[in-house]
Design a protein around this motif. Structure first.
Motif, short mmCIF file in Angstrom:
data_model
loop_
_atom_site.label_atom_id
_atom_site.label_comp_id
_atom_site.label_asym_id
_atom_site.label_seq_id
_atom_site.Cartn_x
_atom_site.Cartn_y
_atom_site.Cartn_z
N GLY A 210 61.62 39.92 4.75
CA GLY A 210 62.68 40.31 3.83
C GLY A 210 63.09 39.19 2.91
N PHE A 211 63.15 37.97 3.43
CA PHE A 211 63.51 36.80 2.61
C PHE A 211 62.49 36.58 1.50
N PHE A 212 61.21 36.62 1.87
CA PHE A 212 60.17 36.40 0.87
C PHE A 212 60.10 37.54 -0.14
N ASN A 213 60.41 38.74 0.29
CA ASN A 213 60.47 39.86 -0.65
C ASN A 213 61.50 39.60 -1.74
N VAL A 214 62.67 39.09 -1.34
CA VAL A 214 63.72 38.78 -2.30
C VAL A 214 63.26 37.69 -3.26
N THR B 172 61.37 36.37 -8.99
CA THR B 172 60.42 35.83 -9.98
C THR B 172 59.93 36.88 -10.96
N MET B 173 60.08 38.16 -10.62
CA MET B 173 59.66 39.22 -11.53
C MET B 173 60.65 39.39 -12.68
N PHE C 81 49.24 33.98 -9.67
CA PHE C 81 49.86 34.90 -8.71
C PHE C 81 50.74 35.90 -9.44
N SER C 82 50.50 37.17 -9.18
CA SER C 82 51.28 38.25 -9.77
C SER C 82 51.97 39.03 -8.65
N VAL C 83 53.30 39.11 -8.71
CA VAL C 83 54.04 39.86 -7.69
C VAL C 83 53.67 41.34 -7.75
N TRP C 84 53.47 41.85 -8.94
CA TRP C 84 53.09 43.27 -9.07
C TRP C 84 51.76 43.54 -8.39
N ASN C 85 50.77 42.68 -8.62
CA ASN C 85 49.47 42.85 -7.97
C ASN C 85 49.58 42.70 -6.46
#
Length: 298
Positions: A113-117, A122-123, A154-158
């Motif tokens: 959960g922390f890393f998701n935030v 960054t998006m 690194f792309s968060v979407w990908n």
């Protein structure tokens, strides 16, 4: 569509489908017509093109633009750089994305959960051009290919696409690997990745195209012309109307130089687009299944 099936629809459905087909047809034409124009214009005699526009009279066609583009050394240097940068960027980006997505797809990963935030932040927020430039300079990456590869690797979407695809893989596969004594590394590389070919192909295609079409980072971070990709050469021809000197150095008339410069734009567009046109058919069979599975499962 089958006429019999179409006739079975109600009036509103028929109207909706007809409007949809018309819109799709107009959209396709808006893509095809400019492409045909560019292809034909790249073969035209520059004087005829300027005075009369495109024509399908083959006696007015010429290979002059292609001969000058192909014989120019800077075009090939840029082409080679673009291929190298795109391949390296694709490998690095897809590798980092797949590795990051795997732990984020595991329900037992502590701190998920922390890393998701962090990823989501960054998006929506970035440091901006100046801080990024200063960071690249402090890392000693200026005027190197890593300056245009690492920042956007690194792309968060990908990562989200890959993570969702991982979640769609049956948990029994991981349980069977545990029973056989496979650790996480063995499971990831020898069991998980082979069944993720569709999403890997999609991510690779996206990243290759993104880097192939990119020129802004190279324009900011690369000063040596020997390291510049094809996109910067293309930009100078298309936007700045400055073809490489060797392409038109033997023409004295200002009008003729302007005509040939205009013709070189079209030929350069065609040559720079060929790798993508050749590559896409090999990825098409993975594209639909990969993007749909990675976006709806979970």
């Amino acid at each position: 569509m089958n006429k019999k099936k179409f006739s079975s629809y109600g009036t509103q459905d028929k109207l909706l489908l007809t409007v949809g087909y018309l819109l799709i047809g107009l959209f396709v034409l808006s893509i095809i017509i400019p492409v045909i124009y560019i292809i034909v214009a790249s073969f035209m005699d520059p004087i005829t093109l300027q005075n009369k526009g495109i024509t399908f009279d083959f006696s007015k066609w010429t290979l002059t633009a292609y001969e000058r583009v192909i014989s120019n050394a800077q075009i090939w240097v840029g082409f080679k750089n673009a291929v190298v940068y795109s391949i390296v960027f694709t490998v690095v980006s897809v590798g980092v994305t797949l590795l990051a997505a795997y732990p984020m797809s595991r329900a037992d990963f502590k701190g998920r959960g922390f890393f998701n935030v962090i990823f989501m932040i960054t998006m929506f927020f970035g440091g901006g051009l100046v801080p990024t430039y200063l960071l690249i300079g402090n890392l000693g990456l200026l005027d190197s290919m890593w300056a245009i590869i690492l920042p956007g690797a690194f792309s968060v979407w990908n990562m989200t696409i890959a993570r969702t695809y991982y979640r769609g893989i049956p948990a029994e596969l991981h349980e069977a690997a545990d029973v056989d004594g496979a650790n996480e590394i063995v499971y990831f590389f020898k069991i998980l990745l082979p069944v993720c070919t569709p999403v890997i192909a999609v991510l690779a295609l996206w990243q290759f195209v993104a880097m192939w079409n990119s020129y802004f980072d190279a324009m900011i971070y690369l000063n040596d012309s020997a390291k510049q990709p094809l996109q910067l050469v293309l930009r100078s021809i298309l936007i700045q109307s400055q073809p490489e000197p060797g392409m038109i150095s033997d023409i004295q008339s200002t009008a003729q130089r302007a005509q040939l410069a205009e013709l070189l734009k079209y030929a350069t567009i065609i040559i720079s687009s060929l790798p993508l046109l050749v590559m896409y058919p090999f990825f098409q069979k993975y594209f639909d299944s990969g993007i749909m599975a990675g976006s709806v499962k979970g």
